[in-house]
Structure formats: structure tokens, C-alpha cells
Scaffold this motif. Structure first.
Motif, PDB file in Angstrom:
ATOM      1  N   VAL B 354     -23.308 -15.630 -44.455  1.00 35.11           N
ATOM      2  CA  VAL B 354     -24.431 -14.949 -43.823  1.00 35.11           C
ATOM      3  C   VAL B 354     -25.561 -15.963 -43.714  1.00 35.11           C
ATOM      4  O   VAL B 354     -26.079 -16.440 -44.716  1.00 35.11           O
ATOM      5  CB  VAL B 354     -24.888 -13.733 -44.655  1.00 35.11           C
ATOM      6  N   ALA B 355     -25.888 -16.335 -42.489  1.00 33.56           N
ATOM      7  CA  ALA B 355     -26.906 -17.364 -42.276  1.00 33.56           C
ATOM      8  C   ALA B 355     -28.049 -16.775 -41.466  1.00 33.56           C
ATOM      9  O   ALA B 355     -27.819 -16.101 -40.461  1.00 33.56           O
ATOM     10  CB  ALA B 355     -26.299 -18.547 -41.532  1.00 33.56           C
ATOM     11  N   ASP B 356     -29.282 -16.995 -41.932  1.00 30.09           N
ATOM     12  CA  ASP B 356     -30.412 -16.521 -41.135  1.00 30.09           C
ATOM     13  C   ASP B 356     -31.359 -17.676 -40.837  1.00 30.09           C
ATOM     14  O   ASP B 356     -31.269 -18.738 -41.440  1.00 30.09           O
ATOM     15  CB  ASP B 356     -31.135 -15.364 -41.836  1.00 30.09           C
ATOM     16  N   ASP B 357     -32.240 -17.458 -39.872  1.00 31.23           N
ATOM     17  CA  ASP B 357     -33.164 -18.521 -39.474  1.00 31.23           C
ATOM     18  C   ASP B 357     -34.552 -18.266 -40.057  1.00 31.23           C
ATOM     19  O   ASP B 357     -35.557 -18.601 -39.457  1.00 31.23           O
ATOM     20  CB  ASP B 357     -33.221 -18.617 -37.945  1.00 31.23           C
ATOM     21  N   GLY B 358     -34.580 -17.668 -41.239  1.00 27.57           N
ATOM     22  CA  GLY B 358     -35.862 -17.310 -41.850  1.00 27.57           C
ATOM     23  C   GLY B 358     -36.490 -18.442 -42.626  1.00 27.57           C
ATOM     24  O   GLY B 358     -36.105 -19.599 -42.495  1.00 27.57           O
ATOM     25  N   ARG B 359     -37.436 -18.080 -43.494  1.00 26.28           N
ATOM     26  CA  ARG B 359     -38.223 -19.118 -44.152  1.00 26.28           C
ATOM     27  C   ARG B 359     -37.598 -19.628 -45.451  1.00 26.28           C
ATOM     28  O   ARG B 359     -38.131 -20.529 -46.084  1.00 26.28           O
ATOM     29  CB  ARG B 359     -39.630 -18.607 -44.440  1.00 26.28           C
ATOM     30  N   GLY B 360     -36.465 -19.063 -45.844  1.00 26.66           N
ATOM     31  CA  GLY B 360     -35.753 -19.588 -47.008  1.00 26.66           C
ATOM     32  C   GLY B 360     -36.454 -19.293 -48.312  1.00 26.66           C
ATOM     33  O   GLY B 360     -37.297 -18.403 -48.404  1.00 26.66           O
ATOM     34  N   GLY B 361     -36.113 -20.081 -49.334  1.00 25.82           N
ATOM     35  CA  GLY B 361     -36.746 -19.905 -50.636  1.00 25.82           C
ATOM     36  C   GLY B 361     -36.183 -18.752 -51.444  1.00 25.82           C
ATOM     37  O   GLY B 361     -36.778 -18.355 -52.439  1.00 25.82           O
ATOM     38  N   ALA B 362     -35.022 -18.234 -51.041  1.00 31.07           N
ATOM     39  CA  ALA B 362     -34.418 -17.147 -51.808  1.00 31.07           C
ATOM     40  C   ALA B 362     -33.701 -17.724 -53.018  1.00 31.07           C
ATOM     41  O   ALA B 362     -33.117 -18.792 -52.950  1.00 31.07           O
ATOM     42  CB  ALA B 362     -33.440 -16.368 -50.945  1.00 31.07           C
ATOM     43  N   GLU B 363     -33.779 -17.019 -54.132  1.00 29.59           N
ATOM     44  CA  GLU B 363     -33.119 -17.497 -55.339  1.00 29.59           C
ATOM     45  C   GLU B 363     -32.338 -16.375 -55.970  1.00 29.59           C
ATOM     46  O   GLU B 363     -32.875 -15.323 -56.257  1.00 29.59           O
ATOM     47  CB  GLU B 363     -34.162 -17.998 -56.341  1.00 29.59           C
ATOM     48  N   ALA B 364     -31.065 -16.617 -56.173  1.00 25.37           N
ATOM     49  CA  ALA B 364     -30.217 -15.560 -56.720  1.00 25.37           C
ATOM     50  C   ALA B 364     -30.592 -15.260 -58.166  1.00 25.37           C
ATOM     51  O   ALA B 364     -30.562 -14.130 -58.605  1.00 25.37           O
ATOM     52  CB  ALA B 364     -28.761 -15.958 -56.631  1.00 25.37           C
ATOM     53  N   SER B 365     -31.001 -16.313 -58.901  1.00 28.59           N
ATOM     54  CA  SER B 365     -31.256 -16.117 -60.322  1.00 28.59           C
ATOM     55  C   SER B 365     -32.523 -15.294 -60.547  1.00 28.59           C
ATOM     56  O   SER B 365     -32.620 -14.531 -61.496  1.00 28.59           O
ATOM     57  CB  SER B 365     -31.372 -17.465 -61.005  1.00 28.59           C
ATOM     58  N   ARG B 366     -33.514 -15.488 -59.642  1.00 22.40           N
ATOM     59  CA  ARG B 366     -34.774 -14.803 -59.832  1.00 22.40           C
ATOM     60  C   ARG B 366     -34.638 -13.312 -59.515  1.00 22.40           C
ATOM     61  O   ARG B 366     -35.303 -12.482 -60.091  1.00 22.40           O
ATOM     62  CB  ARG B 366     -35.832 -15.435 -58.931  1.00 22.40           C
ATOM     63  N   ASP B 367     -33.757 -13.037 -58.560  1.00 22.95           N
ATOM     64  CA  ASP B 367     -33.576 -11.652 -58.139  1.00 22.95           C
ATOM     65  C   ASP B 367     -32.708 -10.921 -59.146  1.00 22.95           C
ATOM     66  O   ASP B 367     -31.513 -11.126 -59.214  1.00 22.95           O
ATOM     67  CB  ASP B 367     -32.923 -11.649 -56.762  1.00 22.95           C
ATOM     68  N   ALA B 386     -22.516 -18.235 -53.262  1.00 25.54           N
ATOM     69  CA  ALA B 386     -23.311 -19.461 -53.236  1.00 25.54           C
ATOM     70  C   ALA B 386     -24.482 -19.238 -52.298  1.00 25.54           C
ATOM     71  O   ALA B 386     -24.310 -18.762 -51.184  1.00 25.54           O
ATOM     72  CB  ALA B 386     -22.465 -20.624 -52.754  1.00 25.54           C
ATOM     73  N   LEU B 387     -25.673 -19.589 -52.797  1.00 29.19           N
ATOM     74  CA  LEU B 387     -26.873 -19.360 -51.999  1.00 29.19           C
ATOM     75  C   LEU B 387     -27.551 -20.698 -51.759  1.00 29.19           C
ATOM     76  O   LEU B 387     -27.906 -21.395 -52.705  1.00 29.19           O
ATOM     77  CB  LEU B 387     -27.798 -18.406 -52.766  1.00 29.19           C
ATOM     78  N   HIS B 388     -27.708 -21.044 -50.486  1.00 31.85           N
ATOM     79  CA  HIS B 388     -28.405 -22.286 -50.157  1.00 31.85           C
ATOM     80  C   HIS B 388     -29.630 -21.892 -49.356  1.00 31.85           C
ATOM     81  O   HIS B 388     -29.526 -21.467 -48.214  1.00 31.85           O
ATOM     82  CB  HIS B 388     -27.483 -23.194 -49.344  1.00 31.85           C
ATOM     83  N   SER B 389     -30.777 -22.008 -49.991  1.00 33.04           N
ATOM     84  CA  SER B 389     -31.978 -21.495 -49.344  1.00 33.04           C
ATOM     85  C   SER B 389     -33.186 -22.360 -49.672  1.00 33.04           C
ATOM     86  O   SER B 389     -34.036 -22.002 -50.462  1.00 33.04           O
ATOM     87  CB  SER B 389     -32.214 -20.057 -49.803  1.00 33.04           C
ATOM     88  N   PRO B 390     -33.269 -23.552 -49.063  1.00 30.14           N
ATOM     89  CA  PRO B 390     -34.418 -24.420 -49.338  1.00 30.14           C
ATOM     90  C   PRO B 390     -35.697 -23.787 -48.794  1.00 30.14           C
ATOM     91  O   PRO B 390     -35.633 -23.042 -47.814  1.00 30.14           O
ATOM     92  CB  PRO B 390     -34.077 -25.694 -48.573  1.00 30.14           C
ATOM     93  N   PRO B 391     -36.847 -24.053 -49.452  1.00 31.58           N
ATOM     94  CA  PRO B 391     -38.099 -23.515 -48.926  1.00 31.58           C
ATOM     95  C   PRO B 391     -38.281 -23.987 -47.480  1.00 31.58           C
ATOM     96  O   PRO B 391     -38.051 -25.149 -47.175  1.00 31.58           O
ATOM     97  CB  PRO B 391     -39.163 -24.131 -49.836  1.00 31.58           C
ATOM     98  N   GLY B 392     -38.656 -23.066 -46.610  1.00 30.76           N
ATOM     99  CA  GLY B 392     -38.782 -23.423 -45.204  1.00 30.76           C
ATOM    100  C   GLY B 392     -37.540 -23.043 -44.423  1.00 30.76           C
ATOM    101  O   GLY B 392     -37.539 -23.072 -43.206  1.00 30.76           O
ATOM    102  N   GLY B 393     -36.467 -22.719 -45.145  1.00 30.14           N
ATOM    103  CA  GLY B 393     -35.261 -22.227 -44.517  1.00 30.14           C
ATOM    104  C   GLY B 393     -34.419 -23.310 -43.885  1.00 30.14           C
ATOM    105  O   GLY B 393     -34.752 -24.486 -44.006  1.00 30.14           O
ATOM    106  N   PRO B 394     -33.320 -22.974 -43.246  1.00 20.97           N
ATOM    107  CA  PRO B 394     -32.762 -21.617 -43.184  1.00 20.97           C
ATOM    108  C   PRO B 394     -31.981 -21.273 -44.452  1.00 20.97           C
ATOM    109  O   PRO B 394     -31.771 -22.140 -45.283  1.00 20.97           O
ATOM    110  CB  PRO B 394     -31.816 -21.712 -41.990  1.00 20.97           C
ATOM    111  N   THR B 395     -31.588 -20.013 -44.554  1.00 16.27           N
ATOM    112  CA  THR B 395     -30.819 -19.552 -45.712  1.00 16.27           C
ATOM    113  C   THR B 395     -29.357 -19.378 -45.326  1.00 16.27           C
ATOM    114  O   THR B 395     -29.056 -18.803 -44.288  1.00 16.27           O
ATOM    115  CB  THR B 395     -31.374 -18.211 -46.208  1.00 16.27           C
ATOM    116  N   LEU B 396     -28.498 -19.919 -46.164  1.00 14.35           N
ATOM    117  CA  LEU B 396     -27.065 -19.692 -45.955  1.00 14.35           C
ATOM    118  C   LEU B 396     -26.470 -19.152 -47.249  1.00 14.35           C
ATOM    119  O   LEU B 396     -26.579 -19.788 -48.294  1.00 14.35           O
ATOM    120  CB  LEU B 396     -26.367 -20.995 -45.564  1.00 14.35           C
TER     121      LEU B 396
END
Lengths: 214, 417
Positions: B354-367, B386-396
Motif C-alpha cells: 500500500v503506497a501513498d503520496d502523502g507526507r510520510g513520517g508514519a511509525e508502526a511502533s508509535r502507533d 514493513a513500513l517505509h515512511s520517511p518524513p516528507g513521504g511517500p509511505t510504502l
């Protein structure tokens, strides 16, 4: 009007048959499974088919599949699908042909017999009837994307009823306004959403749906 | 170009591995010396540091092999402290065995492209100059180098050796990684113990999740549909009582009954959807995700590349709810406009991205809620998120669940024409 009915629950099948007969429809076949439905649709050539999505033997989406197959064989065959739940995917599959003469309603709606029979008639006449729940989802989507932002609350209401497949007369009756007022509203909606207005009731609904789905 | 460079790097790595293999006997020897000195007592203080030094080398090799083959090499249990415990440790004996075998097996293996290379270098760079000095005794492989023509033949042959060395190096290195994995991965019993621990943990988790789910269903039924049906019965009773004395009031109550029954139906519908979404039950994962996409307010593009047939119901359900959660997260937090969902099944692994073009920065551990719950659900199937979500995005987000697809079932209808 000759109706083929497919519903596996005896009580509901019985009730539906009675309701339809009371309103002057002739139920030529009331079946409770997929093979019987396929046969009835072929042999009876009804004016309209009222079909439950889930049917034996598989209890998945046999009813819907039978309807789609039958419409492939006989394009424009009026079909009203009833279901315990409504799903956008099924709505999309039913509308995909763009020919109209389809309906997709929650089973709950049959308790409002007048509206239900109205829906059967609309579909038989080539119209499109969508469950308010499907329309509500589509409208919410349109709102979220700003598609319907310029509409007034009243226009919004008219749009909702139009998407459900109501005629101008029915909308006027529901909202307690005159038909000409409804006509004015629809013209304004079409202008704001940039939809080509069309006299054909059914095309009008499909245009609205296409716009909301965008 | 990139591949050519990779091959040269592989050749360089082969060279390093062969030097490694030469140094290794020193460590192996140290350990054996310590073992031999045990009867006279000197071995006792010597063995732990020797074993630790060997372990450091084998750990480095494990990391390299994992890197090369892309597969994790399960490490043995940490080395015990005391000499007695070390002697009883299976992992230690594995290290010793490896230290003595590696120079022969691994060393000889990487020597193949190396000798081809160095002999090729000799043919290409040295033969053209030395053949005149060496006279009749000079042979290059099977070519007696006595004239310019035979010298050119040797040159060509040398170039061939060079080319085959370069071509062979990456494969040799992969083979070496395989051998290392085999020689150095944790002993079978350690693996089994670990597996049992893991399964015990995930089973407890799965049972917890299920118990919580049952509690939720019970509560929803109790407070929702059940309560409404009771109210409905009471209102009906009241309406029956009023039927003769006040028909108008009775009628009003009956209208109310209808609306309450509609609400009860709605409650039940939502409850069923939360347990097992009907489209998922009817059509399977692909169409269920398509349906999710149609329901989303975002632009969702779904690419389904699944085999015909169905996955085990529990796997489908876990994957579906994971996608639903990820999609909801994308809509809620990411500020994305477009989402791409891909579903595929290869090598008996179900993969969903699931890939989005958003701002990223999602963290599985924090949620603590959504994503952690998804992870726990997936663990029961040995699945991963596996969550790859650098700040600024995108999120995969990529989730993988090992599972085989069942044979096509009659109810699967994606292909029915």
C-alpha cells in the motif's frame, strides 16, 4: 407485469410474492436457488427480475452473477437486486453496461412496500434505482473531493433523490415542492456540476452517478 | 555496466574470502590448542577467549552470508562464559567445525575464479613479454608458446580465462554464502526451541486477539441490536394496548417500531461487516480490496495479481483488515491524494503493498492501536508488516503472509465470463 423472483428464505419469498401480487404484478416464477433462477430467466422472459444476491447452492453472489449473465444474454433485461448489504463494487458491476434498467436495494427497503413496488416499476420501465446507502456513500465521496461544494443544501437534497433514481414528480412529492421548482433545481445542479442535461430520466441518473464517482 | 562492475567487485570479494580462509586456521588452531591443554589445566583459562575470538569471526561471516544471499542466517545461542558450558555448547562445536572446513571447502571454492583470474593475468600481461626469454620450455595451459602466433593464441586463451573468472565470481560468491549459511546457521535443536518459543508467543497473542474480538461482538450485540429488539417489543406491546382506545397514538408507536427495527438491522449489518465483510466472504481478497478502494475518499488504484482460487479464510481476513487499516491511516494522517495497492502471490507468499503520496513520517511502533494490532494479527501467520515512511513521504507499507492458495473453488468468480 411479469416478474421472476429469486429469494432463498421462504418467509421473505412468500411475503415478496404477496406484496408484488397485491400491487398488480404477476409473479411468474418464485425460485430459491441459482440453477432454477437461470432457467426461469431463460424460459419465462420476465418484464423484470427481483433477485437476492446470495442464493444456494454456494451462498455467495450467485444471484448477482445470474443477473449479470442474463443481462449479457439479453441486454437491458430489467433487474432489481436485493441484498442484506450494499456494496459499491456490486453497484458498479450492475451499472457498468450503462443501459439502465437496474436497481440495487437493501432488503430492509421492502418493508416500505409502496417505495419498493415503485422501484420495481421504475426498473421495469428502464430506469435506475440505487439504494440511499450507496448514494449516501457516493455523495460523501463527492463532498470530500469538493465536487458538490457549490451546491445549496436544497440542491444537495435534490441531487441525492435524483441519484436514487426518483423522477422529478417523486422528488417534488418527497420535498413538498412543485415540480417546476425541482426542474429549476436540477437545471442548476447540472450547470454547477457541468453535466449535460438530458430529458431521459435514466441517463440523468447515470450522469449524476458518474460525476459522483469521479 | 553495473553488472560488470558487480562482477569485478565479486572477484575482489573472492580474493578477500580466500585470504580470510587462510587466516582462519589460526583461530581454529588456537581453539584446538586450548582444548589439548585442558588435561593439564592450562586450557581452562585459554578456551573462553579463544572461543570468543572464533565466534567474532564466525559472526562476521554470518553477517556477510546473510548480506550476500539476502536470507537471514539464524545465529546460535550466545557463547556461554565457563569452559564447561562452552564444551557442551552446540554452537561452539559448529564454529570449530567451520573453522577447520572453511579453508578446504570455502577456500577452494573461491579459489576457482581466483586462479582463473591470476592465470589469465599471466597469459595476457606477462606472456607477450616473457616468451622470448623462456624459450622452448614455456607452456601456457596447453599452448606451447614458441612463436608470435602461439603467443597470440596464449594471449587469447588468457583473455578467455579472465572473462570466465569475472563471469564466475558472483556465482561462486553466492555458492560460498550458501555453504556458509549451511555451516554456520544455528543447530537444528536451537532452531526448534526458537520456533516453539515463537509459536507459543504468537498463539497466545492470537487467542488474546480472538477473545477480545468475541468480547467486542458480544458487547455490540448486547448493547445494540438486542437492546433495540427489546425496546421494539415494549413499543409493540404499548401499541397493542392503545389499539382500541387511541388508534392515532398506536399508529405513531407503530411508525416508531419500524424505525427502531431499521436501526437494529443497521446495527446487525455493521456488526457482520466488522466480523467478516460480506464481499470478502463472497468474492475473496481481490474483490474485497477493490470494494475498499471504491469506498475510500482517496484515489485508490488497485492492481490484483492473485492466482485463481482462495486463500485460507483467516489469511484473507487478516490481509483485508490490514489493508483497511492502512487505507484508513493514509486517509486520516498522510494527507495523500493517491494510493496504489498491489496484491500478488509468489513463492507461496501473499504480498500486499500500500503506497501513498502523502507526507510520510508514519511509525508502526508509535502507533499503539491500528498498526500494532495489524502486526499482532499478522504474527499469528508468521506474517510481517514493513513500513517505509520517511518524513516528507511517500509511505510504502508492505505486508507478507506465507500461505499457499487453495485450488480454485466454485464460489470464486473473478474469472467467470
Amino acid at each position: 407485469m411479469r416478474v421472476v423472483l429469486a429469494e432463498d428464505l421462504f418467509l421473505l419469498r412468500d411475503g415478496l410474492t404477496r406484496t408484488l401480487q397485491e400491487h398488480g404484478c404477476e409473479v411468474v416464477a418464485a425460485v430459491d436457488n441459482h440453477p432454477a433462477l437461470v432457467r426461469a430467466l431463460r424460459e419465462e422472459r420476465p418484464d423484470v427480475a427481483v433477485i437476492d444476491v446470495r442464493l444456494p447452492p454456494g451462498f455467495t453472489d450467485e444471484g448477482l452473477r445470474a443477473a449479470l449473465d442474463a443481462r449479457r444474454e439479453r441486454p437491458g433485461l430489467p433487474v432489481l437486486i436485493l441484498s442484506q448489504y450494499v456494496d459499491q463494487l456490486y453497484a458498479q458491476e450492475l451499472l457498468a453496461g450503462g443501459e439502465g434498467a437496474v436497481g440495487y436495494l437493501l432488503k430492509d427497503r421492502v418493508t416500505h412496500t409502496a417505495q419498493f413496488v415503485d422501484a420495481v416499476r421504475t426498473v421495469a420501465a428502464g430506469g435506475t434505482v440505487l439504494d440511499p446507502q450507496v448514494v449516501a456513500r457516493l455523495l460523501a465521496r463527492g463532498d470530500a473531493r469538493g465536487n458538490t461544494a457549490q451546491l445549496t443544501p436544497r440542491e444537495h437534497e435534490v441531487l441525492r433523490l435524483m441519484a436514487e433514481g426518483r423522477s422529478n414528480a417523486a422528488i417534488a412529492h418527497t420535498l413538498h415542492v412543485s415540480e417546476s421548482a425541482v426542474a429549476k433545481h436540477t437545471a442548476s445542479i447540472f450547470a454547477k456540476l457541468r453535466i449535460e442535461p438530458s430529458a431521459d430520466d435514466n441517463r440523468r441518473v447515470l450522469a449524476v452517478l458518474a460525476h459522483l464517482r469521479r | 555496466m553495473g553488472r560488470g562492475r558487480g562482477a569485478w567487485i565479486a572477484l575482489g570479494r573472492c580474493q578477500l574470502r580466500s585470504l580470510d580462509a587462510l587466516v582462519l586456521p589460526l583461530f581454529g588452531g588456537l581453539v584446538v590448542a586450548a582444548l589439548l591443554l585442558l588435561p593439564v589445566g592450562l586450557g581452562f583459562p585459554l578456551l573462553p577467549p579463544a572461543a570468543a575470538a572464533l565466534r567474532r569471526r564466525s559472526d562476521r561471516q554470518r553477517a556477510r552470508a546473510a548480506d550476500r544471499s539476502g536470507l537471514p542466517v539464524s545465529p546460535p545461542e550466545p557463547l556461554p562464559r565457563t569452559t564447561r558450558a562452552i564444551l557442551g555448547d552446540e554452537g561452539f562445536w559448529r564454529d570449530v567445525r567451520w573453522a577447520w572446513c572453511e579453508p578446504l571447502t570455502g577456500g577452494l571454492l573461491v579459489a576457482v575464479p581466483l586462479s582463473l583470474f591470476w592465470y589469465g593475468v599471466f597469459g595476457v600481461l606477462v606472456q607477450p613479454f616473457v616468451w622470448r626469454l623462456l624459450g622452448d620450455e614455456n607452456w601456457y595451459a596447453f599452448v606451447p608458446v614458441r612463436s608470435t602466433a602461439t603467443m597470440l593464441a596464449a594471449l587469447l586463451l588468457g583473455a578467455g580465462f579472465l572473462a570466465s573468472a569475472v563471469a564466475l565470481a558472483p556465482r561462486t560468491l553466492a555458492g560460498h554464502a550458501r555453504w556458509t549459511r549451511w555451516a554456520l546457521s544455528a543447530p537444528y535443536t536451537t532452531e526448534l526451541v526458537r520456533r516453539i518459543d515463537h509459536l507459543t508467543g504468537t498463539r497466545a497473542d492470537a487467542l488474546d486477539v480472538q477473545a477480545a474480538e468475541l468480547r467486542r461482538i458480544e458487547r455490540d450485540l448486547h448493547d445494540g441490536a438486542q437492546a433495540r429488539l427489546v425496546a421494539l417489543g415494549m413499543t409493540l406491546e404499548e401499541a397493542t394496548r392503545l389499539l382500541d382506545s387511541d388508534p392515532a397514538a398506536a399508529r405513531a408507536l407503530l411508525v416508531e417500531v419500524r424505525s427502531v427495527s431499521e436501526r437494529a438491522l443497521q446495527d446487525l449489518r455493521e456488526l457482520v461487516h466488522g466480523i467478516l465483510p460480506p464481499v470478502l466472504a463472497d468474492r475473496g481478497l481481490g474483490d474485497a480490496v477493490r470494494s475498499l478502494a471504491l469506498d475510500s475518499f482517496l484515489d485508490v488504484d488497485v492492481d490484483v495479481a492473485l492466482p485463481p482460487g482462495r486463500f485460507p479464510a483467516a489469511v484473507e481476513s487478516a490481509a483485508y483488515f490490514a489493508v483497511a487499516e492502512l487505507l484508513a491511516n493514509a486517509a486520516k494522517h498522510s494527507g495523500a491524494r493517491e494510493v496504489r495497492i498491489g496484491l500478488g502471490h509468489r513463492d507461496d507468499v501473499l504480498r500486499v503493498s500500500v503506497a501513498d503520496d502523502g507526507r510520510g513520517g508514519a511509525e508502526a511502533s508509535r502507533d499503539t492501536g491500528g498498526l500494532a494490532g495489524v502486526r499482532r494479527r499478522l504474527l499469528a501467520f508468521d506474517g510481517t508488516l514493513a513500513l517505509h515512511s520517511p518524513p516528507g513521504g511517500p509511505t510504502l507499507a508492505t505486508l507478507e503472509i506465507p500461505c499457499a492458495s487453495s485450488s480454485p473453488k466454485t464460489s470464486s468468480c473473478s474469472g467467470t465470463g
